[in-house]
Design an enzyme around this catalytic site. Structure first.
Site, PDB file in Angstrom:
ATOM      1  N   ASP A 159     -31.762  86.553   8.955  1.00 18.53           N
ATOM      2  CA  ASP A 159     -31.677  86.819   7.535  1.00 18.53           C
ATOM      3  C   ASP A 159     -32.394  85.658   6.844  1.00 18.53           C
ATOM      4  O   ASP A 159     -32.639  84.619   7.468  1.00 18.53           O
ATOM      5  CB  ASP A 159     -30.203  86.888   7.108  1.00 18.53           C
ATOM      6  CG  ASP A 159     -30.033  87.133   5.622  1.00 18.53           C
ATOM      7  OD1 ASP A 159     -30.757  87.981   5.073  1.00 18.53           O
ATOM      8  OD2 ASP A 159     -29.182  86.465   5.001  1.00 18.53           O
ATOM      9  N   LEU A 160     -32.715  85.818   5.570  1.00 17.38           N
ATOM     10  CA  LEU A 160     -33.453  84.764   4.861  1.00 17.38           C
ATOM     11  C   LEU A 160     -32.573  84.027   3.856  1.00 17.38           C
ATOM     12  O   LEU A 160     -32.322  82.828   3.975  1.00 17.38           O
ATOM     13  CB  LEU A 160     -34.669  85.368   4.156  1.00 17.38           C
ATOM     14  CG  LEU A 160     -35.496  84.423   3.280  1.00 17.38           C
ATOM     15  CD1 LEU A 160     -36.026  83.253   4.088  1.00 17.38           C
ATOM     16  CD2 LEU A 160     -36.644  85.175   2.629  1.00 17.38           C
ATOM     17  N   ASP A 161     -32.081  84.760   2.871  1.00 20.05           N
ATOM     18  CA  ASP A 161     -31.331  84.141   1.786  1.00 20.05           C
ATOM     19  C   ASP A 161     -30.026  83.545   2.284  1.00 20.05           C
ATOM     20  O   ASP A 161     -29.191  84.234   2.851  1.00 20.05           O
ATOM     21  CB  ASP A 161     -31.029  85.174   0.695  1.00 20.05           C
ATOM     22  CG  ASP A 161     -32.298  85.770   0.106  1.00 20.05           C
ATOM     23  OD1 ASP A 161     -33.276  85.018  -0.033  1.00 20.05           O
ATOM     24  OD2 ASP A 161     -32.304  86.967  -0.189  1.00 20.05           O
ATOM     25  N   TRP A 166     -30.026  88.365 -10.942  1.00 20.23           N
ATOM     26  CA  TRP A 166     -29.035  89.434 -11.124  1.00 20.23           C
ATOM     27  C   TRP A 166     -28.100  89.115 -12.290  1.00 20.23           C
ATOM     28  O   TRP A 166     -27.707  90.014 -13.042  1.00 20.23           O
ATOM     29  CB  TRP A 166     -28.222  89.643  -9.845  1.00 20.23           C
ATOM     30  CG  TRP A 166     -28.924  90.440  -8.786  1.00 20.23           C
ATOM     31  CD1 TRP A 166     -29.142  90.072  -7.493  1.00 20.23           C
ATOM     32  CD2 TRP A 166     -29.481  91.757  -8.918  1.00 20.23           C
ATOM     33  NE1 TRP A 166     -29.820  91.059  -6.820  1.00 20.23           N
ATOM     34  CE2 TRP A 166     -30.031  92.111  -7.664  1.00 20.23           C
ATOM     35  CE3 TRP A 166     -29.585  92.667  -9.967  1.00 20.23           C
ATOM     36  CZ2 TRP A 166     -30.658  93.325  -7.429  1.00 20.23           C
ATOM     37  CZ3 TRP A 166     -30.213  93.884  -9.741  1.00 20.23           C
ATOM     38  CH2 TRP A 166     -30.745  94.211  -8.488  1.00 20.23           C
ATOM     39  N   GLY A 199     -29.503  95.109  -0.395  1.00 21.70           N
ATOM     40  CA  GLY A 199     -30.810  95.461  -0.951  1.00 21.70           C
ATOM     41  C   GLY A 199     -30.794  95.616  -2.461  1.00 21.70           C
ATOM     42  O   GLY A 199     -29.737  95.669  -3.100  1.00 21.70           O
ATOM     43  N   ARG A 200     -31.992  95.729  -3.037  1.00 25.83           N
ATOM     44  CA  ARG A 200     -32.149  95.691  -4.491  1.00 25.83           C
ATOM     45  C   ARG A 200     -31.443  96.838  -5.210  1.00 25.83           C
ATOM     46  O   ARG A 200     -30.658  96.617  -6.135  1.00 25.83           O
ATOM     47  CB  ARG A 200     -33.645  95.687  -4.847  1.00 25.83           C
ATOM     48  CG  ARG A 200     -33.936  95.295  -6.279  1.00 25.83           C
ATOM     49  CD  ARG A 200     -35.437  95.369  -6.565  1.00 25.83           C
ATOM     50  NE  ARG A 200     -36.187  94.524  -5.623  1.00 25.83           N
ATOM     51  CZ  ARG A 200     -37.507  94.568  -5.496  1.00 25.83           C
ATOM     52  NH1 ARG A 200     -38.209  95.449  -6.196  1.00 25.83           N
ATOM     53  NH2 ARG A 200     -38.120  93.771  -4.655  1.00 25.83           N
ATOM     54  N   SER A 220     -34.686  90.546   6.614  1.00 25.02           N
ATOM     55  CA  SER A 220     -34.242  90.332   5.242  1.00 25.02           C
ATOM     56  C   SER A 220     -34.354  91.620   4.434  1.00 25.02           C
ATOM     57  O   SER A 220     -35.309  92.372   4.585  1.00 25.02           O
ATOM     58  CB  SER A 220     -35.104  89.247   4.574  1.00 25.02           C
ATOM     59  OG  SER A 220     -34.853  89.189   3.190  1.00 25.02           O
ATOM     60  N   ASN A 278     -39.582  90.535  -1.009  1.00 27.12           N
ATOM     61  CA  ASN A 278     -40.384  89.334  -1.285  1.00 27.12           C
ATOM     62  C   ASN A 278     -40.305  88.294  -0.167  1.00 27.12           C
ATOM     63  O   ASN A 278     -40.849  87.206  -0.306  1.00 27.12           O
ATOM     64  CB  ASN A 278     -39.917  88.687  -2.595  1.00 27.12           C
ATOM     65  CG  ASN A 278     -40.083  89.612  -3.778  1.00 27.12           C
ATOM     66  OD1 ASN A 278     -41.171  90.061  -4.086  1.00 27.12           O
ATOM     67  ND2 ASN A 278     -38.984  89.906  -4.455  1.00 27.12           N
ATOM     68  N   LYS A 292     -27.812  96.931   4.702  1.00 27.92           N
ATOM     69  CA  LYS A 292     -26.654  96.281   5.310  1.00 27.92           C
ATOM     70  C   LYS A 292     -25.408  96.703   4.531  1.00 27.92           C
ATOM     71  O   LYS A 292     -25.475  96.865   3.321  1.00 27.92           O
ATOM     72  CB  LYS A 292     -26.815  94.762   5.250  1.00 27.92           C
ATOM     73  CG  LYS A 292     -28.061  94.233   5.968  1.00 27.92           C
ATOM     74  CD  LYS A 292     -28.254  92.738   5.683  1.00 27.92           C
ATOM     75  CE  LYS A 292     -29.567  92.239   6.268  1.00 27.92           C
ATOM     76  NZ  LYS A 292     -29.823  90.813   5.945  1.00 27.92           N
ATOM     77  N   GLU A 327     -26.688  85.188  10.135  1.00 29.87           N
ATOM     78  CA  GLU A 327     -26.335  85.696   8.806  1.00 29.87           C
ATOM     79  C   GLU A 327     -25.352  84.764   8.096  1.00 29.87           C
ATOM     80  O   GLU A 327     -24.594  84.036   8.732  1.00 29.87           O
ATOM     81  CB  GLU A 327     -25.675  87.076   8.933  1.00 29.87           C
ATOM     82  CG  GLU A 327     -26.647  88.233   8.936  1.00 29.87           C
ATOM     83  CD  GLU A 327     -27.148  88.609   7.547  1.00 29.87           C
ATOM     84  OE1 GLU A 327     -26.670  88.004   6.559  1.00 29.87           O
ATOM     85  OE2 GLU A 327     -28.003  89.503   7.465  1.00 29.87           O
TER      86      GLU A 327
END
Length: 227
Positions: free
Chosen positions: A13-15, A29, A52-53, A120, A124, A151, A175
Site C-alpha cells: 500500500d502507499l498512503d 477530503w 478508493g475515491r 494502492s 495518483n 478494499k 498495510e
C-alpha cells in the site's frame, strides 16, 4: 504453511505505509466534506483510509446523511474536485515525506532480488512514487481503474501478485488500514499491519511503526508464528 524462504514478492500500500500522503488525502477530503456540509471527524477520516475515491465520497455522504442528495454525475464532479485539491497539496511532496525506514527497506528488498508491486487505491500513486524517488524499485503497479472492487475486497492484492507473475501465497502485503489488512488476508498473501495492533488485529504480523519493518524482523515474526 509458507516459510520465509518461499516468499518471492512484496505488495505495498502507499498512503501511510511508504509515505505520509494519507495526510494530504485527509486534507483534501476534509475540504470537500466542509463544502458538502458534512462535519469532519477523526472517525470519518479513519473510515476513508485505504478506500478508493468514489467509495470514500459515498462514505462521506452516508456519514452526513446525504447519500441520496446527488446524482452520479454530481458525485463524479465532486470526486474530481477532491483529486484536484489533492494534486495541489502534492506540489510540496518530496523525499522528506518517506516514512522512517521505508526507503532503506525497499532498497533492501530490491538488493535481495524480491519482486515489488504497488497495491494502492490511489490513481495518483505513480506520480507520488516519482516525487519520492522510489519509482525505479517497483517492478509493477496495479492500475486501480481496472479493478471492479475496492478494499476490503481482496481483488487489488490478488492482482498485485498476478502482475508479478506470483501467487499471493508467495507474497507479503503491507498495510496501515484494517480494510487493507482484510484485503491482503482475503487474497491469501501474508499480511503485515503497520500501526496500532488493536486496530490491525487481523494482520498476520504487526509492527507499531514503519521503523520496525525490516527483512530480519519479518523473518523473525514468521519463524515465531511458524507460517
Amino acid at each position: 504453511m509458507v516459510k520465509f524462504a518461499q516468499v518471492k514478492g512484496f505488495l505495498f500500500d502507499l498512503d501511510g505505509v511508504i509515505a505520509n500522503t494519507s495526510v494530504y488525502h485527509a486534507k483534501a477530503w476534509h475540504q470537500l466534506a466542509d463544502e458538502l456540509g458534512v462535519t469532519w471527524t477523526e472517525d470519518l477520516g479513519n473510515q476513508l483510509k485505504g478506500v478508493g475515491r468514489m467509495d470514500s465520497l459515498n462514505l462521506i455522504l452516508k456519514y452526513g446523511g446525504k447519500e441520496n442528495d446527488y446524482t452520479e454525475d454530481e458525485k463524479i464532479k465532486y470526486a474530481e474536485e477532491k483529486n484536484d485539491n489533492y494534486l495541489k497539496l502534492l506540489d510540496t511532496l518530496d523525499k522528506s515525506e518517506i516514512l522512517p525506514g521505508m526507503e532503506d527497506f525497499i532498497k533492501d528488498l530490491a538488493a535481495h532480488h524480491y519482486l515489488i508491486s504497488l497495491a494502492s487505491s490511489s490513481k495518483n500513486s505513480p506520480l507520488v512514487l516519482e516525487k519520492l524517488g522510489l519509482a525505479q524499485y517497483f517492478d509493477e503497479k496495479v492500475d486501480p481503474a481496472t479493478l471492479k472492487h475496492g478494499k476490503p475486497d481482496p481483488e487489488i492484492y490478488t492482482r498485485a501478485a498476478e502482475v508479478l507473475n506470483l501467487k499471493p501465497e508467495e507474497c507479503i502485503g503491507l498495510e496501515d488500514a484494517s480494510a487493507g489488512v482484510t484485503s491482503i488476508n482475503g487474497s491469501g498473501a501474508i499480511s503485515v499491519g503497520i500501526g496500532d495492533p488493536k486496530v490491525l488485529h487481523e494482520a498476520d504480523i504487526n509492527f507499531n511503526d514503519t521503523s520496525e519493518v525490516t527483512l530480519d524482523n519479518i523473518k523473525k515474526e514468521m519463524d515465531k508464528k511458524k507460517f
